[in-house]
Write an enzyme that holds these catalytic residues in place. Structure first.
Site, PDB file in Angstrom:
ATOM      1  N   ALA A  38       0.871  -1.181   0.000  1.00 21.51           N
ATOM      2  CA  ALA A  38       0.000   0.000   0.000  1.00 21.51           C
ATOM      3  C   ALA A  38       0.904   1.227   0.000  1.00 21.51           C
ATOM      4  O   ALA A  38       1.293   1.733   1.043  1.00 21.51           O
ATOM      5  CB  ALA A  38      -0.908  -0.019   1.227  1.00 21.51           C
ATOM      6  N   LYS A  46       7.747   5.630   1.996  1.00 20.19           N
ATOM      7  CA  LYS A  46       6.968   4.973   0.941  1.00 20.19           C
ATOM      8  C   LYS A  46       7.843   4.696  -0.276  1.00 20.19           C
ATOM      9  O   LYS A  46       7.728   3.643  -0.905  1.00 20.19           O
ATOM     10  CB  LYS A  46       5.773   5.849   0.537  1.00 20.19           C
ATOM     11  CG  LYS A  46       4.676   5.920   1.596  1.00 20.19           C
ATOM     12  CD  LYS A  46       3.949   4.590   1.746  1.00 20.19           C
ATOM     13  CE  LYS A  46       2.786   4.679   2.722  1.00 20.19           C
ATOM     14  NZ  LYS A  46       2.193   3.362   3.000  1.00 20.19           N
ATOM     15  N   ARG A  49      -7.633  13.836   8.595  1.00 16.98           N
ATOM     16  CA  ARG A  49      -7.735  14.101   7.157  1.00 16.98           C
ATOM     17  C   ARG A  49      -8.905  15.017   6.868  1.00 16.98           C
ATOM     18  O   ARG A  49      -9.802  15.210   7.695  1.00 16.98           O
ATOM     19  CB  ARG A  49      -7.922  12.799   6.402  1.00 16.98           C
ATOM     20  CG  ARG A  49      -6.606  12.114   6.206  1.00 16.98           C
ATOM     21  CD  ARG A  49      -6.877  10.708   5.787  1.00 16.98           C
ATOM     22  NE  ARG A  49      -5.952   9.873   6.495  1.00 16.98           N
ATOM     23  CZ  ARG A  49      -5.179   8.979   5.928  1.00 16.98           C
ATOM     24  NH1 ARG A  49      -5.244   8.775   4.649  1.00 16.98           N
ATOM     25  NH2 ARG A  49      -4.354   8.277   6.652  1.00 16.98           N
ATOM     26  N   THR A  55      -8.309   8.790  -0.137  1.00 15.20           N
ATOM     27  CA  THR A  55      -9.446   7.863  -0.058  1.00 15.20           C
ATOM     28  C   THR A  55     -10.264   8.198   1.190  1.00 15.20           C
ATOM     29  O   THR A  55      -9.711   8.596   2.214  1.00 15.20           O
ATOM     30  CB  THR A  55      -8.915   6.412   0.005  1.00 15.20           C
ATOM     31  OG1 THR A  55      -8.142   6.173  -1.173  1.00 15.20           O
ATOM     32  CG2 THR A  55     -10.037   5.392   0.065  1.00 15.20           C
ATOM     33  N   TYR A 105      13.262  -7.097  -4.129  1.00 16.07           N
ATOM     34  CA  TYR A 105      12.887  -8.491  -3.856  1.00 16.07           C
ATOM     35  C   TYR A 105      12.327  -9.180  -5.096  1.00 16.07           C
ATOM     36  O   TYR A 105      12.512 -10.377  -5.288  1.00 16.07           O
ATOM     37  CB  TYR A 105      11.863  -8.555  -2.703  1.00 16.07           C
ATOM     38  CG  TYR A 105      12.546  -8.797  -1.384  1.00 16.07           C
ATOM     39  CD1 TYR A 105      13.171  -7.765  -0.713  1.00 16.07           C
ATOM     40  CD2 TYR A 105      12.596 -10.074  -0.824  1.00 16.07           C
ATOM     41  CE1 TYR A 105      13.826  -7.985   0.478  1.00 16.07           C
ATOM     42  CE2 TYR A 105      13.248 -10.309   0.366  1.00 16.07           C
ATOM     43  CZ  TYR A 105      13.859  -9.263   1.019  1.00 16.07           C
ATOM     44  OH  TYR A 105      14.517  -9.487   2.195  1.00 16.07           O
ATOM     45  N   TYR A 117       7.600  10.384   5.809  1.00 11.06           N
ATOM     46  CA  TYR A 117       6.525   9.564   5.252  1.00 11.06           C
ATOM     47  C   TYR A 117       6.768   9.310   3.764  1.00 11.06           C
ATOM     48  O   TYR A 117       6.718   8.172   3.294  1.00 11.06           O
ATOM     49  CB  TYR A 117       5.182  10.264   5.478  1.00 11.06           C
ATOM     50  CG  TYR A 117       4.003   9.453   5.003  1.00 11.06           C
ATOM     51  CD1 TYR A 117       3.611   8.307   5.680  1.00 11.06           C
ATOM     52  CD2 TYR A 117       3.295   9.823   3.860  1.00 11.06           C
ATOM     53  CE1 TYR A 117       2.540   7.550   5.233  1.00 11.06           C
ATOM     54  CE2 TYR A 117       2.217   9.076   3.410  1.00 11.06           C
ATOM     55  CZ  TYR A 117       1.844   7.942   4.096  1.00 11.06           C
ATOM     56  OH  TYR A 117       0.791   7.188   3.650  1.00 11.06           O
TER      57      TYR A 117
HETATM   58  N1  UDP Z   1      -6.951  20.148   4.917  1.00 11.84           N
HETATM   59  C1  UDP Z   1      -7.693  21.257   5.292  1.00 11.84           C
HETATM   60  N2  UDP Z   1      -8.369  21.204   6.480  1.00 11.84           N
HETATM   61  C2  UDP Z   1      -8.351  20.113   7.296  1.00 11.84           C
HETATM   62  C3  UDP Z   1      -7.595  18.983   6.912  1.00 11.84           C
HETATM   63  C4  UDP Z   1      -6.894  19.043   5.712  1.00 11.84           C
HETATM   64  O1  UDP Z   1      -7.759  22.268   4.571  1.00 11.84           O
HETATM   65  O2  UDP Z   1      -9.010  20.149   8.346  1.00 11.84           O
HETATM   66  C5  UDP Z   1      -6.247  20.197   3.601  1.00 11.84           C
HETATM   67  C6  UDP Z   1      -4.777  19.831   3.662  1.00 11.84           C
HETATM   68  O3  UDP Z   1      -3.985  20.990   3.932  1.00 11.84           O
HETATM   69  C7  UDP Z   1      -4.549  19.290   2.259  1.00 11.84           C
HETATM   70  C8  UDP Z   1      -5.888  18.651   1.890  1.00 11.84           C
HETATM   71  O4  UDP Z   1      -6.850  19.232   2.767  1.00 11.84           O
HETATM   72  O5  UDP Z   1      -4.279  20.340   1.343  1.00 11.84           O
HETATM   73  C9  UDP Z   1      -5.908  17.135   2.060  1.00 11.84           C
HETATM   74  O6  UDP Z   1      -5.399  16.825   3.348  1.00 11.84           O
HETATM   75  P1  UDP Z   1      -5.353  15.336   3.903  1.00 11.84           P
HETATM   76  O7  UDP Z   1      -4.572  15.368   5.180  1.00 11.84           O
HETATM   77  O8  UDP Z   1      -6.732  14.778   3.947  1.00 11.84           O
HETATM   78  O9  UDP Z   1      -4.565  14.512   2.778  1.00 11.84           O
HETATM   79  P2  UDP Z   1      -3.121  14.739   2.085  1.00 11.84           P
HETATM   80  O10 UDP Z   1      -2.611  16.114   2.409  1.00 11.84           O
HETATM   81  O11 UDP Z   1      -2.260  13.670   2.652  1.00 11.84           O
HETATM   82  O12 UDP Z   1      -3.358  14.605   0.627  1.00 11.84           O
END
Ligand code: UDP
Length: 211
Positions: free
Chosen positions: A15, A50, A87, A76, A60, A46
């Site tokens: 993943a 990955k 998120r 997702t 491998y 992070y």
């Molecule tokens: N984000 C936001 N408010 C929140 C949480 C996240 O504006 O309460 C924004 C964050 O800065 C990013 C986007 O939403 O630009 C997606 O964030 P998430 O952490 O869900 O995923 P990732 O950044 O890992 O794609």
């Protein structure tokens, strides 16, 4: 895990994440793009972990005959996501249902492409069932700004919450959208649930959760 899978002749699916692309200079992101990742900073461990994990699967495969596949999972969401996970979708839905302001980081013009969990699960299973070892993007190519997502959540919950801007975290990617040509052609997979339908069932789940 790689050692065990190779010994037992088991198929291995990593993943991985769209984070391997970092702050992408190619849009949408296809699997051949090697990314633009910072070596230091809030997201670096992070991202690089990955990338290292993908390199380990590849090594491998080459040296131990592992059947190793890589799913690069883009954003997702869906029912049973942890409400405290931080998120954007769980944050916005929780805030809207509580009548609290939705917290947008930065000006909200950054984009993401949100994939419904059932679509994602089908994609991962299709990758596991495939006959070839593939590195494949899995995600929904429907791209939206964070501001649009906030407005959609407010509209679909019928909330009277407002919007509050907070500082943008370091190295927050400006845009993310998967090129899913490979998944369509080789896995015969594509997402079926659009953002509105997916948000509605996620909101329903959160309503039941908060009673
Ligand atoms: N984000 C936001 N408010 C929140 C949480 C996240 O504006 O309460 C924004 C964050 O800065 C990013 C986007 O939403 O630009 C997606 O964030 P998430 O952490 O869900 O995923 P990732 O950044 O890992 O794609």
């Amino acid at each position: 895990m790689l050692e065990l899978a190779a010994q037992r002749d088991a198929r291995f699916v990593l993943a991985s994440s769209s984070e391997v692309y970092g702050e992408p200079q190619v849009h949408p992101q296809h699997e051949g793009y090697t990314g633009n990742v910072e070596l230091a900073g809030e997201r670096a461990c992070y991202d690089e972990a990955k990338r290292f994990a993908e390199a380990a699967v590849d090594a491998y495969r080459r040296t131990n005959g592992l059947q190793g596949r890589v799913a690069r999972i883009f954003n997702t969401y869906g029912p049973r996501i942890n409400p405290d996970d931080g998120r954007v979708v769980p944050n916005f839905v929780t805030q809207a249902l509580a009548g609290e302001p939705l917290t947008i980081y930065g000006d909200g013009t950054q984009t993401r492409s949100y994939c419904y969990v059932e679509d994602m699960a089908r994609g991962v299973v299709a990758l596991l069932d495939a006959e070839e070892d593939l590195v494949v993007n899995l995600g929904n190519p429907e791209e939206h700004t964070v501001l649009y997502l906030a407005r959609q959540v407010i509209a679909l919950t019928g909330s009277d919450s407002g919007i509050e801007h907070h500082p943008l975290p370091e190295n927050d990617p400006t845009r993310r959208r998967p090129d899913i040509t490979r998944a369509i052609e080789l896995l015969d997979w594509h997402p079926e649930v659009d953002l509105e339908a997916g948000l509605k069932s996620t909101i329903e789940y959160f309503r039941e959760l908060t009673g």
